[in-house]
Design a protein around this motif. Structure first.
Motif, PDB file in Angstrom:
ATOM      1  N   UNK A  80       0.804  -1.227  -0.006  1.00  0.00           N
ATOM      2  CA  UNK A  80      -0.046   0.316   0.174  1.00  0.00           C
ATOM      3  C   UNK A  80       0.782   1.134   0.810  1.00  0.00           C
ATOM      4  N   UNK A  81       1.635   1.099   0.981  1.00  0.00           N
ATOM      5  CA  UNK A  81       2.674   2.463   0.975  1.00  0.00           C
ATOM      6  C   UNK A  81       2.903   2.405   0.221  1.00  0.00           C
ATOM      7  N   UNK A  82       3.885   1.516  -1.065  1.00  0.00           N
ATOM      8  CA  UNK A  82       4.266   1.837  -2.090  1.00  0.00           C
ATOM      9  C   UNK A  82       3.750   2.371  -3.362  1.00  0.00           C
ATOM     10  N   UNK A  83       2.075   2.288  -3.343  1.00  0.00           N
ATOM     11  CA  UNK A  83       1.579   2.820  -4.412  1.00  0.00           C
ATOM     12  C   UNK A  83       0.949   4.089  -3.953  1.00  0.00           C
ATOM     13  N   UNK A  84       1.258   5.052  -2.434  1.00  0.00           N
ATOM     14  CA  UNK A  84       0.849   5.778  -2.033  1.00  0.00           C
ATOM     15  C   UNK A  84      -0.562   5.685  -1.194  1.00  0.00           C
TER      16      UNK A  84
END
Length: 190
Positions: A80-84
């Motif tokens: 999720x963090x990698x996709x913002x």
């Protein structure tokens, strides 16, 4: 032009720094793997395949399920963090919650262990060393995840800069994989 702008890393420098960070993390994980391998080997050297009947296998299986489930939540947080997507914070919080449940299970496990095979017995020594070493790694993983989560709540990480989240999650996966070897060593070998 500001001083900060003059020293901002170029994309190539940023990639090289990330590559060095990843290499350093993997070297750390490999060194920790040797530590676990040494303690597991010591258990077999001292005890062979001896295992006490009083060992609470259902509790060991339950905490194993909890810990291995936390790898899924950690992975979701990293993705999720990698996709913002800010929902990554929920997944990391869930990972920390599962890690805490695991540690509570370890405390229950130790209470039983103290009754049936105290640390001054050969099996107790191996049991408490292995479980204690792993519990310490779980605790340090929780601290790192907690720091990442706290910084993330302040908006620190996003798709372009999430290495600390990635590193924390990779370390958490290592802790889970270590348990995959510890569980059969402690609970199943006979």
């Amino acid at each position: 032009m500001s001083v900060a702008a003059e020293h901002a890393p170029t994309p190539a420098e940023a990639r090289h720094r990330l590559a060095r960070n990843r290499l350093g993390l993997w070297m750390f994980i490999i060194s920790e793997s040797f530590l676990f391998a040494a303690v597991i080997s010591g258990r077999f050297y001292l005890l062979g395949s001896e295992r006490p009947e009083e060992l609470n296998q259902p509790l060991g299986l339950a905490i194993s399920f909890v810990l291995l489930s936390s790898s899924f939540t950690a992975y979701r947080g990293e993705t999720y963090v990698a996709f913002g997507d800010r929902r990554w914070l929920r997944w990391i919080a869930a990972t920390m919650g599962l890690g805490l449940v695991f540690l509570v299970g370890v405390v229950l496990e130790w209470r039983e262990g103290l009754r049936y095979f105290p640390p001054d017995t050969p099996y107790g020594s191996a049991f408490f060393s292995l479980i204690g070493l792993h519990a310490f790694h779980v605790l340090t993983g929780l601290v790192v995840l907690g720091l990442v989560w706290r910084l993330g709540r302040r908006g620190r990480f996003g798709p372009a800069d999430h290495w600390p989240v990635e590193a924390a999650v990779k370390y958490w996966h290592f802790v889970d994989v270590a348990w995959v070897f510890i569980f059969p060593t402690v609970y199943l070998v006979r």
